[in-house]
Each structure stands twice: as structure tokens, then as C-alpha cells.
Design an enzyme around this catalytic site. Structure first.
Site, mmCIF file in Angstrom:
data_model
loop_
_atom_site.group_PDB
_atom_site.id
_atom_site.type_symbol
_atom_site.label_atom_id
_atom_site.label_comp_id
_atom_site.label_asym_id
_atom_site.label_seq_id
_atom_site.Cartn_x
_atom_site.Cartn_y
_atom_site.Cartn_z
ATOM 1 N N GLU A 128 30.899 0.717 0.559
ATOM 2 C CA GLU A 128 31.763 -0.394 0.961
ATOM 3 C C GLU A 128 33.164 -0.098 0.439
ATOM 4 O O GLU A 128 33.413 -0.172 -0.758
ATOM 5 C CB GLU A 128 31.249 -1.713 0.402
ATOM 6 C CG GLU A 128 32.037 -2.911 0.896
ATOM 7 C CD GLU A 128 31.470 -4.240 0.422
ATOM 8 O OE1 GLU A 128 31.775 -5.267 1.054
ATOM 9 O OE2 GLU A 128 30.733 -4.250 -0.575
ATOM 10 N N THR A 139 41.118 -8.768 -6.195
ATOM 11 C CA THR A 139 41.679 -7.875 -7.212
ATOM 12 C C THR A 139 40.648 -6.928 -7.819
ATOM 13 O O THR A 139 40.999 -6.068 -8.629
ATOM 14 C CB THR A 139 42.299 -8.715 -8.346
ATOM 15 O OG1 THR A 139 41.266 -9.523 -8.938
ATOM 16 C CG2 THR A 139 43.411 -9.602 -7.827
ATOM 17 N N HIS A 193 35.647 -7.324 4.600
ATOM 18 C CA HIS A 193 36.924 -7.662 3.968
ATOM 19 C C HIS A 193 38.054 -7.564 4.999
ATOM 20 O O HIS A 193 38.983 -6.771 4.852
ATOM 21 C CB HIS A 193 37.185 -6.750 2.768
ATOM 22 C CG HIS A 193 36.207 -6.975 1.650
ATOM 23 N ND1 HIS A 193 36.387 -7.960 0.703
ATOM 24 C CD2 HIS A 193 35.030 -6.365 1.363
ATOM 25 C CE1 HIS A 193 35.353 -7.923 -0.149
ATOM 26 N NE2 HIS A 193 34.524 -6.973 0.238
ATOM 27 N N ALA A 218 34.593 -13.125 2.830
ATOM 28 C CA ALA A 218 35.702 -12.167 2.911
ATOM 29 C C ALA A 218 36.167 -11.944 4.341
ATOM 30 O O ALA A 218 36.539 -10.836 4.721
ATOM 31 C CB ALA A 218 35.326 -10.835 2.254
ATOM 32 N N ARG A 225 48.045 -21.173 12.631
ATOM 33 C CA ARG A 225 49.317 -20.625 12.203
ATOM 34 C C ARG A 225 50.417 -21.448 12.864
ATOM 35 O O ARG A 225 50.516 -21.476 14.087
ATOM 36 C CB ARG A 225 49.447 -19.150 12.597
ATOM 37 C CG ARG A 225 48.504 -18.213 11.860
ATOM 38 C CD ARG A 225 48.899 -16.750 11.985
ATOM 39 N NE ARG A 225 48.765 -16.251 13.339
ATOM 40 C CZ ARG A 225 47.657 -15.694 13.830
ATOM 41 N NH1 ARG A 225 46.576 -15.605 13.057
ATOM 42 N NH2 ARG A 225 47.618 -15.255 15.062
ATOM 43 N N ASP A 276 23.777 -8.520 -1.821
ATOM 44 C CA ASP A 276 25.112 -8.184 -2.331
ATOM 45 C C ASP A 276 25.102 -8.300 -3.858
ATOM 46 O O ASP A 276 26.077 -8.710 -4.487
ATOM 47 C CB ASP A 276 26.183 -9.094 -1.729
ATOM 48 C CG ASP A 276 27.596 -8.524 -1.872
ATOM 49 O OD1 ASP A 276 27.719 -7.338 -2.201
ATOM 50 O OD2 ASP A 276 28.570 -9.267 -1.677
ATOM 51 N N LEU A 308 34.212 -15.729 -5.104
ATOM 52 C CA LEU A 308 32.928 -15.217 -5.560
ATOM 53 C C LEU A 308 33.027 -13.699 -5.600
ATOM 54 O O LEU A 308 33.678 -13.082 -4.753
ATOM 55 C CB LEU A 308 31.814 -15.645 -4.595
ATOM 56 C CG LEU A 308 31.579 -17.148 -4.453
ATOM 57 C CD1 LEU A 308 30.473 -17.419 -3.433
ATOM 58 C CD2 LEU A 308 31.221 -17.777 -5.784
#
Length: 390
Positions: A128, A139, A193, A218, A225, A276, A308
Site C-alpha cells: 500500500e 501524516t 488514499h 481515506a 465546492r 487493515d 483513524l
């Protein structure tokens, strides 16, 4: 050794078989039958009042038992795999988080060595990253995220055949070339992601992205918008016929209502259950050694509560959650933990079902759906031999 499991309710590819038996020998299933007559010479395991299902196929777990697969050591691979094996995961595809390519090569060498061992539950690697959209990766992967680079991934994939799945963000420059290449190598390629919307997901599917990793997590859903509304990755995946999904069905990453929705819209054949799981799954350790994580509410979170970070689940927890919280039939929950992932990642010729000729990977569940006994390649997993001592 000839072993016969009798008197249980057995999940077969054709449906439930009541009070039948499973006959196993030399790591294979010899027969699944509706007869409960004892076979002469066989070791008899009485599963009366219990449910016999195929071993679970874990294709997205980062670690367990206190170790992370990205440590890329034999000890980490063995310890984490054994921890999950006791909870019914008889087939493992260890997941590597975003890391250096030097570490990826180390993990490949470990994986190749373990795969060669007789009756190994490790069947291949899952990577991944590190090709992830930094806006969606948080992060936890600082320092490793980058754009797809064919000078990195092609040599690695030419070096080994043990990588069976690779997840990246499809909107990155070079991602489509990556997917075309991985598809040519028969590698399952997933979006992860990501903030891709419909046209991007549709284009990604066309070049080889066939799966959505930890669906809903993710990735954005329906959003706005300024004054206009847009579909998110979630709706785009739903609308892309043929794209399969996986859900972290621990009841925390996704509520039961969403688990029901995925089941209803994507169906059993297109949905997998994944943990996961991080190193803290199936482990006595409760305090993360990394200060950026905390354990709270039965899940691992970023210490700043921004997101998470991963689950503490094992495969049996996923099945129980789907049945008890999402009210999904047991047979469908089990299939999403065994049959479907086995087919999608390419091992259904020997894994994922209780049928003659398949590997003898078997899990026995009690009435509360707790694991009471596990066979991996016809051998009882140490620590799960409860039924032998009834």
C-alpha cells in the site's frame, strides 16, 4: 493422518449442509458429505452444535501480535501471521505500508523464503503506497510519499513474483502507466488514499484499477465546492460496474448502516472483509510504541484525533460484526471473508471454500461465532485445539 469432523453445520459452495462431515488427509479435503458415520481409522472431531466454515483469506493486514510486516524481518512475518491464524486467517497476504524501496526488497526476500516453506499460510505480498496522494494519506507516511516511478517499481516487479497486490492513488501522474504494468503482471491493483471523482475512477478502472481499498475510508463521498455539488470517490466506485471493494468491518471504521449499504449495492461477489490491522491486533500490548498513535475505543487513532490509523480487528471479528451488527446472513459474511477474496486475489483454485480437492483450511465457530478450532493445510493451529479436549 486421516481426520473426520462430524455433526457440524457445514458451509459448502452449494449452501448449508446439516449434521454432515468433512474428511481431510495430507492437507487436502477428501470429501464433504451429509453422512455423519465415523470413518474407520480417522481421528474424530465432534463439532455438534457448531458451524464449520472455510478458512478466512486476509488480504489487507499490516501486522499483529505486536509486530508490523513493514519491519521486514522473518520474526515479524511469523509472529503477525501466527497471531491472525489463531483467529481463522488461514491465508495471509502481508501488507506493507508506505516505506523505502530498500525495505520493500527486504520484505520481498523474507516473503519469498516463507512462501517456499511447506504448507505456509503466507501466499504473497500486498503493498500500500508509497505512491499516495499526500492530501489523503495523513501524516503517518511522512518522508516516503512520492509519484509513481517506473525506474523503481518495474525493477522490483521484475525481481520477484511474490507481490500479488499493490494499492496507490489513481490521480497521481504516472498512475495509469503503473496500473497498466501491474495488470500485465497479473497483480491486483487498487485505488486507495484518493480524492478521485467519477471520470478519474472510470478512467482508472479502464487501465487496470479493479478494486477499492478500505472502501469509504481515506476517500471522499458526496461533497460541495462553493455552490456546486460533486460525486466523491465512494459514489464513483458504486457506479463503476466491475470494480470490487473491501470494507474494514470492525463496526468502528464504518457503522453497521454503511456495511449494509455496501453489501446491498456491491453484493457478496464484489465485497471483501479486511482487517487493515496494525501490530496491536491480536496482541497483549495496548500502548503504542509510536507516539503518533493512540489506542482508544477499540481502534488505533492518530494521537491528535485527526483520523483513524488502522484497526485492532481479526478476521473472526469482521464476520461477527457483519452478522450481529449489520444483520447480514452468516453464509454471506463468511463468503466475503473467504470465497470472494480468494477469487479476487487469484487463489480460489485451492482456497476459500469447503470442497473436495481444496486445501484443508477450516474454521469451526461456536454459537456466538467465536473461533473454537482452526485447521491450516489439515493441521490444527496450536492454541485452537479446544474441541480435542471437550
Amino acid at each position: 493422518m486421516l481426520t473426520q469432523i462430524i455433526n457440524g453445520r457445514i458451509l459448502t459452495p452449494q449452501g448449508w449442509l446439516k449434521d454432515g462431515s468433512v474428511l481431510i488427509c495430507d492437507g487436502k479435503i477428501l470429501e464433504v458429505t451429509n453422512s455423519d458415520l465415523a470413518v474407520i481409522g480417522a481421528t474424530i472431531i465432534d463439532a455438534r452444535g457448531m458451524t464449520i466454515v472455510p478458512g478466512f483469506v486476509s488480504m489487507h493486514a499490516h501486522g499483529g501480535g505486536g509486530h508490523d510486516f513493514t519491519e521486514a524481518t522473518e520474526e515479524a512475518f511469523r509472529t503477525a501471521t501466527t497471531a491472525h491464524l489463531k483467529h481463522g486467517a488461514t491465508s495471509m497476504f502481508p501488507t506493507l505500508s508506505s516505506t523505502s524501496f530498500e525495505r520493500l526488497y527486504q520484505a520481498v526476500d523474507v516473503c519469498e523464503s516463507l512462501i517456499k516453506e511447506k504448507d505456509s499460510p503466507i501466499l504473497g505480498l500486498h503493498i500500500e503506497g508509497p505512491y499516495l496522494n499526500p492530501k489523503m494519506a495523513g501524516t503517518q507516511y511522512d518522508g516516503f510519499l512520492k509519484m509513481p516511478d517506473e525506474n523503481e517499481y518495474i525493477p522490483l516487479l521484475e525481481h520477484t513474483s511474490c507481490i500479488k497486490r499493490w494499492d496507490i492513488s489513481p490521480e497521481l501522474h504516472g498512475a495509469h502507466d503503473f496500473a497498466k504494468y501491474t495488470r500485465s503482471k497479473g497483480i491486483m491493483t487498487a485505488v486507495t488514499h484518493t480524492e478521485a471523482e467519477y471520470d478519474e475512477i472510470k478512467a482508472a478502472y479502464a487501465v487496470g484499477f479493479t478494486h477499492a481499498a478500505h472502501f469509504y475510508n481515506a476517500m471522499p463521498g458526496f461533497h460541495k465546492r462553493r455552490e456546486y455539488k460533486y460525486e466523491g470517490t465512494v459514489e464513483s466506485v458504486y457506479l463503476t460496474d466491475g470494480m470490487t471493494v473491501e470494507v474494514i468491518a470492525d463496526g468502528i471504521h464504518l457503522p453497521a448502516t454503511i456495511l449494509k449499504l455496501v453489501y446491498k449495492l456491491k453484493g457478496v461477489e464484489n465485497t471483501c472483509l479486511v482487517t487493515d490491522a496494525l501490530a496491536y491486533a491480536a496482541s497483549d500490548g495496548t500502548v503504542p510504541v509510536d507516539p503518533q498513535y493512540i489506542i482508544e475505543g477499540g481502534v488505533c487513532k492518530m494521537a491528535d484525533h485527526s483520523a483513524l490509523a488502522g484497526s485492532l480487528a481479526t478476521m473472526d471479528i469482521l464476520v461477527r460484526t457483519m452478522v450481529k451488527k449489520a444483520n447480514i446472513p452468516l453464509e454471506d459474511a463468511v463468503r466475503m471473508a473467504s470465497e470472494t477474496p480468494a477469487r479476487l486475489i487469484g487463489v480460489s483454485d485451492r482456497k476459500g471454500a469447503l470442497a473436495k480437492g481444496k486445501d484443508a483450511d477450516i474454521v469451526i465457530l461456536d454459537k456466538e461465532l467465536n473461533v473454537r478450532c482452526v485447521w491450516s493445510m489439515g493441521k490444527i493451529v496450536p492454541g485452537t485445539d479446544i474441541l480435542l479436549h471437550k
